[in-house]
Design a protein around this motif. Structure first.
Motif, PDB file in Angstrom:
ATOM      1  N   TYR A  26       0.830  -1.201   0.000  1.00 47.54           N
ATOM      2  CA  TYR A  26       0.000   0.000   0.000  1.00 47.54           C
ATOM      3  C   TYR A  26       0.869   1.257   0.000  1.00 47.54           C
ATOM      4  CZ  TYR A  26      -3.715   3.222   1.321  1.00 47.54           C
ATOM      5  OH  TYR A  26      -4.612   4.253   1.361  1.00 47.54           O
ATOM      6  N   GLN A  27       1.999   1.212   0.741  1.00 48.32           N
ATOM      7  CA  GLN A  27       2.897   2.360   0.762  1.00 48.32           C
ATOM      8  C   GLN A  27       3.464   2.608  -0.631  1.00 48.32           C
ATOM      9  OE1 GLN A  27       3.050   4.359   3.328  1.00 48.32           O
ATOM     10  NE2 GLN A  27       1.591   2.931   4.236  1.00 48.32           N
ATOM     11  N   MET A  28       3.769   1.524  -1.340  1.00 49.16           N
ATOM     12  CA  MET A  28       4.263   1.681  -2.711  1.00 49.16           C
ATOM     13  C   MET A  28       3.205   2.351  -3.574  1.00 49.16           C
ATOM     14  SD  MET A  28       6.385  -1.759  -3.639  1.00 49.16           S
ATOM     15  CE  MET A  28       6.818  -1.192  -5.258  1.00 49.16           C
ATOM     16  N   ALA A  29       1.940   1.955  -3.376  1.00 48.62           N
ATOM     17  CA  ALA A  29       0.869   2.552  -4.160  1.00 48.62           C
ATOM     18  C   ALA A  29       0.780   4.043  -3.864  1.00 48.62           C
ATOM     19  CB  ALA A  29      -0.446   1.857  -3.842  1.00 48.62           C
ATOM     20  N   ARG A  30       0.940   4.418  -2.615  1.00 47.41           N
ATOM     21  CA  ARG A  30       0.862   5.825  -2.247  1.00 47.41           C
ATOM     22  C   ARG A  30       1.968   6.626  -2.891  1.00 47.41           C
ATOM     23  NH1 ARG A  30      -1.280   6.605   3.725  1.00 47.41           N
ATOM     24  NH2 ARG A  30      -1.743   8.598   2.766  1.00 47.41           N
ATOM     25  N   GLN A  31       3.089   5.944  -3.184  1.00 49.03           N
ATOM     26  CA  GLN A  31       4.196   6.661  -3.816  1.00 49.03           C
ATOM     27  C   GLN A  31       4.113   6.594  -5.324  1.00 49.03           C
ATOM     28  OE1 GLN A  31       7.514   4.653  -2.136  1.00 49.03           O
ATOM     29  NE2 GLN A  31       6.850   5.159  -0.062  1.00 49.03           N
ATOM     30  N   GLY A  32       2.984   6.135  -5.827  1.00 48.74           N
ATOM     31  CA  GLY A  32       2.814   6.085  -7.267  1.00 48.74           C
ATOM     32  C   GLY A  32       3.406   4.850  -7.884  1.00 48.74           C
ATOM     33  N   ARG A  33       3.743   3.858  -7.048  1.00 54.92           N
ATOM     34  CA  ARG A  33       4.360   2.655  -7.603  1.00 54.92           C
ATOM     35  C   ARG A  33       3.430   1.455  -7.504  1.00 54.92           C
ATOM     36  NH1 ARG A  33       9.788   1.024  -5.756  1.00 54.92           N
ATOM     37  NH2 ARG A  33       9.904   0.197  -7.865  1.00 54.92           N
ATOM     38  N   GLY A  56       1.776   0.036  -9.852  1.00 55.25           N
ATOM     39  CA  GLY A  56       2.015  -0.888 -10.949  1.00 55.25           C
ATOM     40  C   GLY A  56       3.117  -1.880 -10.638  1.00 55.25           C
ATOM     41  N   PRO A  57       4.325  -1.380 -10.321  1.00 56.33           N
ATOM     42  CA  PRO A  57       5.392  -2.315  -9.987  1.00 56.33           C
ATOM     43  C   PRO A  57       5.033  -3.242  -8.830  1.00 56.33           C
ATOM     44  CG  PRO A  57       6.304  -0.141 -10.341  1.00 56.33           C
ATOM     45  CD  PRO A  57       4.828  -0.001 -10.433  1.00 56.33           C
ATOM     46  N   ALA A  58       4.300  -2.724  -7.858  1.00 55.64           N
ATOM     47  CA  ALA A  58       3.935  -3.577  -6.721  1.00 55.64           C
ATOM     48  C   ALA A  58       3.058  -4.730  -7.179  1.00 55.64           C
ATOM     49  CB  ALA A  58       3.217  -2.751  -5.650  1.00 55.64           C
ATOM     50  N   LEU A  59       2.016  -4.413  -7.962  1.00 57.10           N
ATOM     51  CA  LEU A  59       1.127  -5.464  -8.450  1.00 57.10           C
ATOM     52  C   LEU A  59       1.884  -6.440  -9.331  1.00 57.10           C
ATOM     53  CD1 LEU A  59      -1.983  -3.326  -9.371  1.00 57.10           C
ATOM     54  CD2 LEU A  59      -1.875  -5.041  -7.587  1.00 57.10           C
ATOM     55  N   GLY A  60       2.774  -5.860 -10.168  1.00 56.63           N
ATOM     56  CA  GLY A  60       3.529  -6.714 -11.075  1.00 56.63           C
ATOM     57  C   GLY A  60       4.447  -7.665 -10.330  1.00 56.63           C
ATOM     58  N   ILE A  61       5.169  -7.141  -9.353  1.00 57.60           N
ATOM     59  CA  ILE A  61       6.106  -8.007  -8.639  1.00 57.60           C
ATOM     60  C   ILE A  61       5.340  -9.039  -7.825  1.00 57.60           C
ATOM     61  CG2 ILE A  61       6.492  -6.912  -6.385  1.00 57.60           C
ATOM     62  CD1 ILE A  61       9.242  -7.919  -8.770  1.00 57.60           C
ATOM     63  N   PRO A 100       0.733   6.531 -12.015  1.00 57.32           N
ATOM     64  CA  PRO A 100       1.766   6.759 -13.017  1.00 57.32           C
ATOM     65  C   PRO A 100       1.233   6.477 -14.414  1.00 57.32           C
ATOM     66  CG  PRO A 100       2.138   4.687 -11.897  1.00 57.32           C
ATOM     67  CD  PRO A 100       0.996   5.341 -11.185  1.00 57.32           C
ATOM     68  N   ARG A 101       1.769   7.204 -15.389  1.00 52.99           N
ATOM     69  CA  ARG A 101       1.330   6.936 -16.766  1.00 52.99           C
ATOM     70  C   ARG A 101       2.407   6.211 -17.512  1.00 52.99           C
ATOM     71  NH1 ARG A 101      -3.436  10.284 -17.022  1.00 52.99           N
ATOM     72  NH2 ARG A 101      -3.372  11.119 -14.938  1.00 52.99           N
ATOM     73  N   GLY A 102       2.017   5.542 -18.531  1.00 55.18           N
ATOM     74  CA  GLY A 102       3.006   4.857 -19.355  1.00 55.18           C
ATOM     75  C   GLY A 102       3.304   3.469 -18.840  1.00 55.18           C
ATOM     76  N   ILE A 103       3.442   2.548 -19.783  1.00 54.70           N
ATOM     77  CA  ILE A 103       3.624   1.145 -19.406  1.00 54.70           C
ATOM     78  C   ILE A 103       4.881   0.980 -18.565  1.00 54.70           C
ATOM     79  CG2 ILE A 103       4.482  -1.007 -20.393  1.00 54.70           C
ATOM     80  CD1 ILE A 103       1.587  -1.073 -20.172  1.00 54.70           C
ATOM     81  N   ARG A 104       5.911   1.735 -18.883  1.00 54.67           N
ATOM     82  CA  ARG A 104       7.161   1.543 -18.181  1.00 54.67           C
ATOM     83  C   ARG A 104       6.997   1.756 -16.690  1.00 54.67           C
ATOM     84  NH1 ARG A 104      11.663   4.058 -21.527  1.00 54.67           N
ATOM     85  NH2 ARG A 104      10.667   2.640 -22.964  1.00 54.67           N
ATOM     86  N   ASN A 105       6.152   2.715 -16.332  1.00 58.36           N
ATOM     87  CA  ASN A 105       5.990   2.974 -14.907  1.00 58.36           C
ATOM     88  C   ASN A 105       4.975   2.045 -14.262  1.00 58.36           C
ATOM     89  OD1 ASN A 105       7.809   5.049 -14.663  1.00 58.36           O
ATOM     90  ND2 ASN A 105       6.348   6.531 -15.471  1.00 58.36           N
ATOM     91  N   LEU A 150      -4.696  -2.268 -15.718  1.00 56.22           N
ATOM     92  CA  LEU A 150      -6.139  -2.103 -15.564  1.00 56.22           C
ATOM     93  C   LEU A 150      -6.497  -1.846 -14.105  1.00 56.22           C
ATOM     94  CD1 LEU A 150      -8.817  -2.251 -17.098  1.00 56.22           C
ATOM     95  CD2 LEU A 150      -8.964  -4.643 -16.419  1.00 56.22           C
ATOM     96  N   PHE A 151      -5.937  -2.685 -13.237  1.00 56.48           N
ATOM     97  CA  PHE A 151      -6.261  -2.517 -11.823  1.00 56.48           C
ATOM     98  C   PHE A 151      -5.756  -1.194 -11.292  1.00 56.48           C
ATOM     99  CE2 PHE A 151      -8.527  -6.099 -11.081  1.00 56.48           C
ATOM    100  CZ  PHE A 151      -7.873  -7.293 -11.298  1.00 56.48           C
ATOM    101  N   ALA A 152      -4.571  -0.782 -11.779  1.00 61.85           N
ATOM    102  CA  ALA A 152      -4.004   0.470 -11.270  1.00 61.85           C
ATOM    103  C   ALA A 152      -4.942   1.633 -11.545  1.00 61.85           C
ATOM    104  CB  ALA A 152      -2.644   0.712 -11.898  1.00 61.85           C
ATOM    105  N   GLN A 153      -5.792   1.515 -12.577  1.00 62.69           N
ATOM    106  CA  GLN A 153      -6.725   2.602 -12.888  1.00 62.69           C
ATOM    107  C   GLN A 153      -7.763   2.793 -11.795  1.00 62.69           C
ATOM    108  OE1 GLN A 153      -5.815   4.402 -15.424  1.00 62.69           O
ATOM    109  NE2 GLN A 153      -4.262   2.828 -15.761  1.00 62.69           N
TER     110      GLN A 153
END
Lengths: 503, 328, 152
Positions: free
Chosen positions: A98-105, A107-112, A235-240, A381-384
């Protein structure tokens, strides 16, 4: 080698179109069930049992198993995005996710989480395939003293979860231990702290506490101020929206740690995936180069527990399929399903039904791949979801919390308790008490007390039984070492300061 | 005058017709929507599986037009399920699946306010036998061996089981009382853990249902040394009963059957009795009973009421002697 | 301000610990073999009391932090408590009005009272959420949610 022959047999069973279809159905349902807080794989498997009577048995067990390990993939979604634990084991994922999500991350959190689940899940299946019988026999050597030592080791994780104030961490843990004790005492059938309420006879459900203290409390904290329209930046863009290569490199140890700890804990009947995720998180923090950053949004803090709760499913199937002993609620229903279909689970299952066993094992490889393919593209999708205006999100989260709790036991009493624990969680946030130790205490309290009393019952009251048995002695030593560690560090830093002052 | 005779005739015939209609209506109770089948365990628990199996078999035999919908009301042993049924007073579309714990739970738990006497018995379907098992490589080949060893080393031998008010402990208590032997009872909440501890050598014995034990015996890990029933079990013809081995204790039955909420009209009770009559005679049911190694325990009417009364008295006695707190 | 927090928590948890210990004393401390049901709760109660005292003592000698943000945090807590009361009210209504309506009312309340948006926004959020939940959970997944007099 024999294994290759078995694998070929297995794949020939698992890769038939029918079984592939049912595997997909299972993992898809499992993911959905995992995403929904409260509703767990056990209840879903039970609900689908009647449908399986008319199916081919191998296809049926492939599907049901798919629900089981699939649910561990989905559990991290709401934990990361909304601080709502989707599944008991995903509570630990809330801490850093959740902290990662608050920092705009987010996507990476869900991915990892998905990648760790895949890696560890696959390792769990490999373990099931290669070392199931000897590991099962080893697990039988775990009696009550060993379980006590394991739970005690788990409790020392409070050292890693307490954050700034150890006293507050311990206090929270004690409250959690007390909450675990509410209900009917197993050994004497006496009611403890039930306040005369029939609904409390079975104790307080963990789901109610975890959703209340994490999700509802979070909503209450956020209600304090009127903010902008977005919850936090997306974050926008697939990379992020995906973990970077650096992230993957950082998580190497977490993948290993999650796989091994999860599998070993899974093999022990009654230990559970929540304990596996806590231990894995603690171990990750202990061996990290920057332990103080855990809890603020460290990616390994998501990878380790998510991996652990996935390989735990592989481990939990070991005693089920090699000995006919179920290790948890979900595996107990799988056992019941096997019995209902006329397949006798026990030490001779593999011998009598090699097609079923190897078909199931190989289908789990396939299932894990399917899940990775399903879940990774869903990450953006979920990040939206985070784009939803928060005045829609908050009532939504409260609604999901109520549905989640109600779906477990259909009890309005539990929903009232959800409200109460929400308030408790809010108070804890305002007074700077960490929530994780409370959850830890609640998860381990039951098992700890039971194991101690069982051990003393078996040894006629002699406490020494915990140290005379090699396995439990070893674990207790590790536990003591973990407890002494912070003190040693304090002494060391004190001495360094003293030396510096001298110079 | 003719008119008043006509009126009287009309009125009387009206009464007769409505009365006849009423009787006809009362005699032919037919459920009009799905039946709620209340069980006290969660999904996957013993009663849940039993109820689902029966629902499935009923569909197969087409004995009942409506389907049985299993509703899990777990909590406090049987307390939540029983109080749920008590609240559904007079409800004709709800039934409950009882087991032994529905009788013993209210005796020991203050918060479990509904007792078996508050509910309407319909039928008892099966009796679940149990056996006394040890690890295959243990030195105890008969129940006598075990009891002798327990007498020689009091409180050294251990038995794994469930709650202290459950059948496994009650069996231990009556055998201890009859023989003077003493051994420890260690509670484990799940069946898996009980078996694991036996196979791991952490306890010496356990009470287990024959269908659970079957596979472990076939694999050569467990040995059954006594049948805890009146007669030998068909699946274990070589295993003597407790009585045959000289241990004279009452059999603690574990029964399963059907109840209805209180205040249910007599026609409905008769309807259910009829349904389960036909069900119990069906081939599929007989096969299920045999497959699960149950004993056919079909019983209804006054015999069933007596069974409940006797069992309540017996349980109360045994529990009191066990030192358990008996509140009712 | 900060040490007031610690004192408050210390006192609350300390009294809770005493309560737990007292209740635990009423339960048997030892049973037939080993610790009884009162054993663990007693030590938990004692632990809670001792640690709370430690917390209080450690903060009695702490320095006072500036109290500038006192009024702001009061309104903040107030808002959170208002939201919480709304939630509890909605839970209370679940039995009578069913899930759909209770959630709608809660959503409307939060949007109107706390977020001070226009009534149209409140109604659309309430309606949308209730519909969405009904569609996903009841229709698609078949979960049983508390149903009010109109069946939803």
């Amino acid at each position: 080698m024999e294994s290759i022959g078995n694998l070929l047999l297995g794949f020939s069973v698992a890769l038939t179109p029918g079984n592939l279809f049912w595997c997909f159905v299972g993992v898809f349902l499992g993911t959905v069930v995992g995403i929904l807080p409260g509703l767990g794989p056990a209840a879903t498997i039970a609900m689908l049992l009647p449908l399986t009577f008319k199916m081919d048995h191998t296809a049926a067990i492939i599907m049901l198993a798919g629900i089981y390990y699939g649910s561990k993939y989905g559990g991290s979604t709401t934990s990361i995005l909304l601080n709502v634990p989707g599944e008991s084991a995903s509570v630990v994922t809330c801490l850093d996710g959740y902290q990662m999500a608050r920092q705009g991350r987010a996507g990476p959190a869900l991915g990892i989480a998905a990648i760790a689940s895949f890696v560890a899940g696959t390792v769990g299946v490999i373990g099931l395939m290669l070392i199931a019988p000897p590991v099962a026999r080893f697990a039988l050597r775990f009696g009550p003293p060993e379980y006590f030592a394991l739970m005690a080791l788990g409790l020392t994780m409070v050292v890693f979860l307490a954050g700034k104030s150890m006293i507050k961490g311990l206090l929270a843990m004690l409250v959690g231990l007390w909450l675990a004790g509410v209900g009917t005492d197993l050994f004497t059938a006496e009611s403890r702290f039930t306040f005369g309420q029939m609904e409390l006879l079975d104790g307080i459900d963990f789901v109610v506490v975890s959703i209340g203290i994490f999700a509802v409390a979070e909503v209450l904290v956020n209600m304090e101020s009127r903010g902008g329209t977005e919850l936090f930046k997306v974050p926008r863009g697939i990379r992020n929206l995906m973990p970077t290569l650096k992230d993957l490199k950082d998580c190497r140890f977490a993948f290993l740690n999650g796989s091994v700890i999860g599998f070993l804990i899974g093999v022990l009947p009654g230990a559970g995936s929540t304990i596996a995720s806590f231990l894995s998180y603690g171990a990750e923090k202990a061996f990290s180069r920057y332990p103080e950053k855990f809890g603020t949004g460290v990616i390994e803090g998501v990878a380790a527990p998510e991996g652990a709760n996935n390989s735990e499913t592989g481990g939990a199937l070991v005693p089920l399929l090699t000995l006919g002993i179920p290790g948890s609620n979900a595996t107990a229903i799988l056992l019941a399903a096997l019995i209902l279909w006329g397949i006798k689970p026990g030490p001779l299952l593999i011998q009598d039904n090699p097609g079923l066993f190897w078909g199931l094992v190989t289908s789990m490889y396939v299932g894990n791949v399917m899940l990775l393919v399903l879940n990774l593209p869903l990450v953006p999708l979920f990040a939206q979801i985070l784009r939803v205006p928060y005045f829609v999100l908050y009532p939504g989260i409260l609604g999901i919390s109520i549905v989640g709790v109600y779906s477990v036991s259909n009890s309005l009493f539990d929903v009232w308790m959800l409200g109460l624990f929400g308030l408790l969680g809010y108070a804890m946030r305002k007074l700077d008490f960490p929530a994780a130790p409370l959850v830890l205490g609640m998860v381990l309290g039951d098992g700890l007390e039971r194991a101690l009393r069982q051990s003393l019952m078996m040894s006629e009251g002699r406490l020494s039984v915990l140290i005379t048995r090699p396995l439990s002695a070893a674990m207790i030593c590790v536990a003591l070492a973990i407890l002494i560690m912070p003190l040693v560090n304090k002494v060391r830093s004190f001495r360094v300061k003293a030396v510096e002052q001298d110079v | 005058m003719k008119r008043s005779w006509c009126c009287l005739l009309l009125i009387t015939s009206g009464f007769v017709l409505s009365g006849a209609g009423g009787i006809a209506h009362a005699a032919a109770f037919e459920p009009t929507k799905p039946i709620e089948a209340v069980v006290h365990t969660g999904p996957g628990g013993g009663s849940d599986i039993f109820a689902r199996a029966i629902a499935e078999l009923m569909q197969k035999e087409k004995i009942i037009a409506q389907r049985l919908q299993v509703v899990n009301k777990s909590g406090g042993g049987s307390a939540v399920a029983m109080s749920y049924l008590a609240e559904k007073k007079g409800d004709t579309h709800t039934i409950g699946f009882f087991t032994g714990v529905w009788i013993t739970n209210p005796l020991t738990t203050m918060e479990a306010k509904t007792t078996i006497a508050d509910l309407t018995p319909i039928v008892r379907l099966v009796l679940e036998p149990a056996v006394f098992a040890v690890k295959a490589d243990s030195p105890y080949k008969t129940m006598k061996d075990f009891i002798e060893a327990a007498k020689k080393n009091p409180n050294q031998l251990k038995q794994s089981g469930g709650s202290v008010t459950g059948r496994d402990n009650l069996v231990r208590l009556v055998v201890q009382k009859a023989t003077g032997a003493k051994w420890v009872f260690v509670s484990f909440p799940s069946g898996g853990e009980r078996i694991a501890n036996l196979l791991g050598g952490h306890v010496e014995a356990m009470v287990i249902e024959p269908q659970e034990a079957g596979e472990h015996i076939r694999a050569g890990n467990m040995r059954v040394i006594a049948a805890l029933t009146d007669k030998r079990l068909p699946s274990f013809p070589n295993v003597p009963t407790l009585k045959e081995q000289g241990v004279n204790v009452p059999v603690i039955p574990q029964a399963r059957g059907i109840l209805a909420p209180p205040g249910v009209p007599k026609e409905v009770v008769q309807y259910w009795e009829g349904i389960f009559d036909r069900f119990a005679k069906s081939a599929n049911w007989k096969q299920y009973v045999e497959h699960n190694q149950f004993e056919d325990g079909y019983l209804k009417g006054p015999g069933l009421n007596k069974f409940f009364d006797d069992l309540t008295v017996q349980m109360r006695e045994v529990l009191k002697e066990a030192g358990a707190k008996v509140v009712r | 301000m900060s040490e007031k927090k610690e004192l408050l928590s210390g006192i609350c948890l300390g009294s809770f610990g005493v309560y737990v210990a007292f209740e635990a004393l009423r339960l048997p401390y030892v049973s037939e073999f080993g610790p009884g049901p009162g054993f663990f709760p007693l030590w938990i109660g004692i632990g809670l009391t001792l640690l709370s005292l430690l917390l209080i003592v450690a903060n009695l000698f702490a320095s006072t932090a500036p109290e500038s943000s006192k009024s702001q945090s009061r309104t903040a807590i107030g808002r959170a408590l208002v939201g919480w009361s709304g939630l509890m009210l909605a839970i209370g209504l679940l039995h009578w009005l069913g899930f759909g309506l209770s959630l709608a009312l809660l959503a409307a309340f939060l949007v109107l009272a706390l977020e001070r948006r226009s009534p149209w926004v409140a109604i659309s959020v309430a309606f949308g959420l209730a519909l969405g939940f009904h569609a996903i959970f009841v229709l698609a997944l078949g979960l049983s949610l508390p149903a009010g007099p109109w069946g939803f």
